[in-house]
Design a protein around this motif. Structure first.
Motif, PDB file in Angstrom:
ATOM      1  N   GLY A  26     -17.943  26.203  55.248  1.00  0.00           N
ATOM      2  CA  GLY A  26     -18.058  25.940  53.952  1.00  0.00           C
ATOM      3  C   GLY A  26     -16.612  25.309  53.454  1.00  0.00           C
ATOM      4  O   GLY A  26     -16.629  24.308  52.473  1.00  0.00           O
ATOM      5  N   HIS A  27     -15.547  26.026  53.956  1.00  0.00           N
ATOM      6  CA  HIS A  27     -14.259  25.580  53.502  1.00  0.00           C
ATOM      7  C   HIS A  27     -14.137  23.927  53.866  1.00  0.00           C
ATOM      8  O   HIS A  27     -13.817  23.391  53.004  1.00  0.00           O
ATOM      9  N   THR A  53     -22.831  20.291  49.815  1.00  0.00           N
ATOM     10  CA  THR A  53     -22.208  21.239  50.847  1.00  0.00           C
ATOM     11  C   THR A  53     -23.120  22.021  51.117  1.00  0.00           C
ATOM     12  O   THR A  53     -22.943  22.909  52.244  1.00  0.00           O
ATOM     13  N   ASP A  54     -24.195  22.328  50.473  1.00  0.00           N
ATOM     14  CA  ASP A  54     -25.269  23.488  50.764  1.00  0.00           C
ATOM     15  C   ASP A  54     -24.745  24.611  50.763  1.00  0.00           C
ATOM     16  O   ASP A  54     -25.066  25.622  51.448  1.00  0.00           O
ATOM     17  N   LEU A  55     -23.887  24.893  49.607  1.00  0.00           N
ATOM     18  CA  LEU A  55     -23.172  26.210  49.488  1.00  0.00           C
ATOM     19  C   LEU A  55     -23.511  26.620  47.841  1.00  0.00           C
ATOM     20  O   LEU A  55     -24.117  25.901  47.113  1.00  0.00           O
ATOM     21  N   SER A  56     -23.741  28.054  47.692  1.00  0.00           N
ATOM     22  CA  SER A  56     -24.093  28.449  46.447  1.00  0.00           C
ATOM     23  C   SER A  56     -23.025  28.456  45.438  1.00  0.00           C
ATOM     24  O   SER A  56     -21.719  28.248  46.041  1.00  0.00           O
ATOM     25  N   ARG A  57     -23.380  28.751  44.044  1.00  0.00           N
ATOM     26  CA  ARG A  57     -22.295  28.496  43.255  1.00  0.00           C
ATOM     27  C   ARG A  57     -21.203  29.732  43.391  1.00  0.00           C
ATOM     28  O   ARG A  57     -19.957  29.332  43.340  1.00  0.00           O
ATOM     29  N   LEU A  63     -14.218  29.714  46.831  1.00  0.00           N
ATOM     30  CA  LEU A  63     -13.340  28.755  47.471  1.00  0.00           C
ATOM     31  C   LEU A  63     -12.378  28.199  46.498  1.00  0.00           C
ATOM     32  O   LEU A  63     -11.246  27.941  47.039  1.00  0.00           O
ATOM     33  N   PHE A  64     -12.945  27.755  45.289  1.00  0.00           N
ATOM     34  CA  PHE A  64     -11.936  27.060  44.302  1.00  0.00           C
ATOM     35  C   PHE A  64     -11.057  27.845  44.022  1.00  0.00           C
ATOM     36  O   PHE A  64      -9.774  27.682  43.827  1.00  0.00           O
TER      37      PHE A  64
END
Length: 87
Positions: A26-27, A53-57, A63-64
């Motif tokens: 994900g990173h 990115t196919d990542l959840s909120r 990550l942010f």
């Protein structure tokens, strides 16, 4: 675990290569997305980065806050949808 190969798609207009699949961590996917929007000099929404990115909120926000706090600015007005800009 590292990937043996990464399939890239080259955009002749922007000279940017992006990953075709959702491989990598994900990173790494967030880094690729941020590099793309920075190169295109445009803003993005949370919904767009989630779709690309196919990542959840929660994953993206984590990550942010953990890795990208100095690379992203939230430029939305209070109470409105999140609009971000890559530094």
């Amino acid at each position: 675990s590292l990937l043996d190969t990464i399939d890239l798609e080259f955009d002749i207009e922007t000279y940017i290569s992006t990953s075709k699949g959702q491989g990598g961590s994900g990173h790494d996917r967030v880094i690729l997305f941020l590099n793309t929007v920075k190169k295109e000099n445009r803003r993005f929404t949370m919904e767009e980065i989630m779709a690309r990115t196919d990542l959840s909120r929660p994953s993206i926000l984590r990550l942010f806050n953990t890795y990208f706090s100095d690379k992203i600015t939230n430029i939305s007005e209070p109470g409105s949808r999140g609009v971000y800009e890559a530094k």
